[in-house]
Structures are given as C-alpha cells and as structure tokens.
Design a protein around this motif. Structure first.
Motif, PDB file in Angstrom:
ATOM      1  N   ALA A 135      -6.137 -23.733 -26.783  1.00  0.00           N
ATOM      2  CA  ALA A 135      -5.739 -23.149 -25.495  1.00  0.00           C
ATOM      3  C   ALA A 135      -6.765 -23.529 -24.437  1.00  0.00           C
ATOM      4  N   PHE A 136      -6.280 -23.743 -23.234  1.00  0.00           N
ATOM      5  CA  PHE A 136      -7.165 -24.033 -22.107  1.00  0.00           C
ATOM      6  C   PHE A 136      -7.956 -22.775 -21.776  1.00  0.00           C
ATOM      7  N   GLU A 137      -9.275 -22.910 -21.635  1.00  0.00           N
ATOM      8  CA  GLU A 137     -10.119 -21.779 -21.261  1.00  0.00           C
ATOM      9  C   GLU A 137     -10.555 -21.878 -19.801  1.00  0.00           C
ATOM     10  N   TYR A 138     -11.231 -22.979 -19.449  1.00  0.00           N
ATOM     11  CA  TYR A 138     -11.687 -23.143 -18.069  1.00  0.00           C
ATOM     12  C   TYR A 138     -12.171 -24.565 -17.824  1.00  0.00           C
ATOM     13  N   ARG A 139     -12.344 -24.862 -16.541  1.00  0.00           N
ATOM     14  CA  ARG A 139     -12.890 -26.138 -16.100  1.00  0.00           C
ATOM     15  C   ARG A 139     -14.378 -25.923 -15.855  1.00  0.00           C
ATOM     16  N   LYS A 140     -15.201 -26.769 -16.440  1.00  0.00           N
ATOM     17  CA  LYS A 140     -16.658 -26.671 -16.305  1.00  0.00           C
ATOM     18  C   LYS A 140     -17.116 -27.728 -15.297  1.00  0.00           C
ATOM     19  N   ARG A 141     -17.757 -27.262 -14.248  1.00  0.00           N
ATOM     20  CA  ARG A 141     -18.256 -28.181 -13.214  1.00  0.00           C
ATOM     21  C   ARG A 141     -19.551 -28.839 -13.693  1.00  0.00           C
TER      22      ARG A 141
ATOM     23  N   VAL B 294      -4.648 -33.507 -24.537  1.00  0.00           N
ATOM     24  CA  VAL B 294      -3.261 -33.344 -24.994  1.00  0.00           C
ATOM     25  C   VAL B 294      -3.219 -33.170 -26.505  1.00  0.00           C
ATOM     26  N   ALA B 295      -3.980 -33.973 -27.240  1.00  0.00           N
ATOM     27  CA  ALA B 295      -4.011 -33.861 -28.707  1.00  0.00           C
ATOM     28  C   ALA B 295      -4.479 -32.470 -29.126  1.00  0.00           C
ATOM     29  N   CYS B 296      -5.511 -31.966 -28.479  1.00  0.00           N
ATOM     30  CA  CYS B 296      -6.010 -30.624 -28.810  1.00  0.00           C
ATOM     31  C   CYS B 296      -4.988 -29.546 -28.460  1.00  0.00           C
ATOM     32  N   LEU B 297      -4.361 -29.654 -27.305  1.00  0.00           N
ATOM     33  CA  LEU B 297      -3.345 -28.671 -26.916  1.00  0.00           C
ATOM     34  C   LEU B 297      -2.169 -28.689 -27.889  1.00  0.00           C
ATOM     35  N   GLN B 298      -1.751 -29.887 -28.310  1.00  0.00           N
ATOM     36  CA  GLN B 298      -0.657 -29.989 -29.277  1.00  0.00           C
ATOM     37  C   GLN B 298      -1.046 -29.389 -30.626  1.00  0.00           C
ATOM     38  N   ALA B 299      -2.344 -29.405 -30.940  1.00  0.00           N
ATOM     39  CA  ALA B 299      -2.825 -28.849 -32.205  1.00  0.00           C
ATOM     40  C   ALA B 299      -3.021 -27.339 -32.139  1.00  0.00           C
ATOM     41  N   GLY B 300      -2.775 -26.737 -30.978  1.00  0.00           N
ATOM     42  CA  GLY B 300      -2.863 -25.289 -30.864  1.00  0.00           C
ATOM     43  C   GLY B 300      -4.034 -24.764 -30.055  1.00  0.00           C
TER      44      GLY B 300
ATOM     45  N   SER C 170     -10.194 -23.773 -26.532  1.00  0.00           N
ATOM     46  CA  SER C 170     -10.585 -22.973 -27.695  1.00  0.00           C
ATOM     47  C   SER C 170      -9.422 -22.822 -28.653  1.00  0.00           C
ATOM     48  N   LEU C 171      -9.781 -22.547 -29.897  1.00  0.00           N
ATOM     49  CA  LEU C 171      -8.789 -22.318 -30.943  1.00  0.00           C
ATOM     50  C   LEU C 171      -9.312 -21.200 -31.823  1.00  0.00           C
ATOM     51  N   THR C 172      -8.469 -20.218 -32.085  1.00  0.00           N
ATOM     52  CA  THR C 172      -8.890 -19.107 -32.944  1.00  0.00           C
ATOM     53  C   THR C 172      -8.190 -19.212 -34.297  1.00  0.00           C
ATOM     54  N   ALA C 173      -8.754 -18.545 -35.274  1.00  0.00           N
ATOM     55  CA  ALA C 173      -8.220 -18.587 -36.631  1.00  0.00           C
ATOM     56  C   ALA C 173      -6.899 -17.841 -36.772  1.00  0.00           C
TER      57      ALA C 173
ATOM     58  N   ILE D 280     -13.206 -21.911 -32.610  1.00  0.00           N
ATOM     59  CA  ILE D 280     -13.934 -23.125 -32.254  1.00  0.00           C
ATOM     60  C   ILE D 280     -13.647 -23.455 -30.796  1.00  0.00           C
ATOM     61  N   ASN D 281     -14.649 -24.019 -30.135  1.00  0.00           N
ATOM     62  CA  ASN D 281     -14.527 -24.426 -28.740  1.00  0.00           C
ATOM     63  C   ASN D 281     -14.759 -25.926 -28.651  1.00  0.00           C
ATOM     64  N   ALA D 282     -13.946 -26.588 -27.855  1.00  0.00           N
ATOM     65  CA  ALA D 282     -14.088 -28.022 -27.622  1.00  0.00           C
ATOM     66  C   ALA D 282     -14.244 -28.254 -26.131  1.00  0.00           C
ATOM     67  N   THR D 283     -15.219 -29.065 -25.763  1.00  0.00           N
ATOM     68  CA  THR D 283     -15.437 -29.433 -24.363  1.00  0.00           C
ATOM     69  C   THR D 283     -15.162 -30.925 -24.234  1.00  0.00           C
ATOM     70  N   LEU D 284     -14.164 -31.269 -23.439  1.00  0.00           N
ATOM     71  CA  LEU D 284     -13.780 -32.673 -23.277  1.00  0.00           C
ATOM     72  C   LEU D 284     -13.956 -33.108 -21.834  1.00  0.00           C
ATOM     73  N   PRO D 285     -14.364 -34.359 -21.623  1.00  0.00           N
ATOM     74  CA  PRO D 285     -14.460 -34.864 -20.254  1.00  0.00           C
ATOM     75  C   PRO D 285     -13.103 -34.757 -19.555  1.00  0.00           C
ATOM     76  N   GLU D 286     -13.131 -34.484 -18.274  1.00  0.00           N
ATOM     77  CA  GLU D 286     -11.898 -34.365 -17.502  1.00  0.00           C
ATOM     78  C   GLU D 286     -11.039 -35.626 -17.638  1.00  0.00           C
ATOM     79  N   ARG D 287     -11.677 -36.790 -17.730  1.00  0.00           N
ATOM     80  CA  ARG D 287     -10.953 -38.063 -17.805  1.00  0.00           C
ATOM     81  C   ARG D 287     -10.288 -38.298 -19.160  1.00  0.00           C
ATOM     82  N   ASN D 288     -10.647 -37.523 -20.181  1.00  0.00           N
ATOM     83  CA  ASN D 288     -10.094 -37.713 -21.523  1.00  0.00           C
ATOM     84  C   ASN D 288      -8.803 -36.910 -21.682  1.00  0.00           C
ATOM     85  N   VAL D 289      -7.788 -37.330 -20.958  1.00  0.00           N
ATOM     86  CA  VAL D 289      -6.515 -36.615 -20.970  1.00  0.00           C
ATOM     87  C   VAL D 289      -5.857 -36.713 -22.347  1.00  0.00           C
ATOM     88  N   ALA D 290      -5.941 -37.857 -23.002  1.00  0.00           N
ATOM     89  CA  ALA D 290      -5.328 -38.015 -24.328  1.00  0.00           C
ATOM     90  C   ALA D 290      -5.946 -37.021 -25.324  1.00  0.00           C
TER      91      ALA D 290
END
Length: 134
Positions: free
Chosen positions: A111-117, A103-109, A130-133, A90-100
C-alpha cells in the motif's frame, strides 16, 4: 520448480544489491536473500534491514529483468512466516522514477504510505510503500 531463496555469500549479495539500488550502505543488521533460478543464477536480491518491533525495511534489486510476481510472493512468505523472519510489516522505499517497481509492489499487495522528499540538494523524491502480514 518452486522458488528457491538463498542467503549464501552475504558480502557479495549485499554489495551487488548496493550497486543495483544505488543505496550508499546497509545497516549492521542487513541480511540479503537471493532468488535462485533453475540455472543457479540469482535473478533478484532482497535486503531486509533496520529490524525493530516486528517491522523491517526491504530493498528489492532485480538483476537484468523485472521481478516476476512469484519472486515477490516468495519474499513475502519469507518476511511473514513464523519460522523465517516472522515480521508483522515491511516497508519499501523506491525512487520516484522507478514506476515499474512501484507497480510491481502495488500488484503484490503493498500500500502507498507517503512521498518522501529529498534530504539533500539534488536528491530525488521517493515513494514509501508498506505491506502487513494480515
């Protein structure tokens, strides 16, 4: 009590998630799942969409308070369980300003993929995770 997820009232949940996330709309294959509290209230909505090759986008929309780790874990189980969505990633795209949220997604496992302009004038950067099974 264990986490309960519901997909009842799709139109209402998709609309609520759209308003909470600021997403302009959903793909035709979008499906929403609400995390039910003991009170019967929905505390978070996850919208999975753009299913292709065992991968989907997920948009997480907490309602009122930050997502609890067990809610993210419940959505992970839903995404990867062979009798549920049976996804490989699964892939998640979050606004740059949504740091919380990041962090929640990173703590859940996740991984950072890239910054989208931004693709439009006045838009904002986004962080793709992204998160893989595995």
């Amino acid at each position: 009590m264990p986490l309960r997820l519901t997909k009842a009232n799709q139109d209402a949940m998709l609309e609520a998630a759209m308003n909470l996330t600021g997403t302009p709309g959903w793909h035709k294959d979008a499906i929403a799942f609400g995390a039910m509290e003991d009170s019967g209230e929905v505390s978070c909505i996850a919208v999975f969409q753009n299913f292709a090759g065992g991968v989907a986008e997920v948009h997480l929309a907490p309602i009122g308070a930050p997502m609890r780790p067990e809610v993210i874990d419940g959505y992970k189980q839903l995404a990867f369980h062979p009798k549920m969505l049976d996804l490989k990633a699964i892939n998640a795209t979050l606004p740059e300003r949504n740091v919380a949220g990041q962090v929640a997604c990173l703590q859940a496992g996740f991984a950072f993929e890239y910054r989208k302009r931004p693709s439009v004038t006045g838009g904002e950067d986004a962080i793709v995770l992204s998160l893989t099974a595995d």
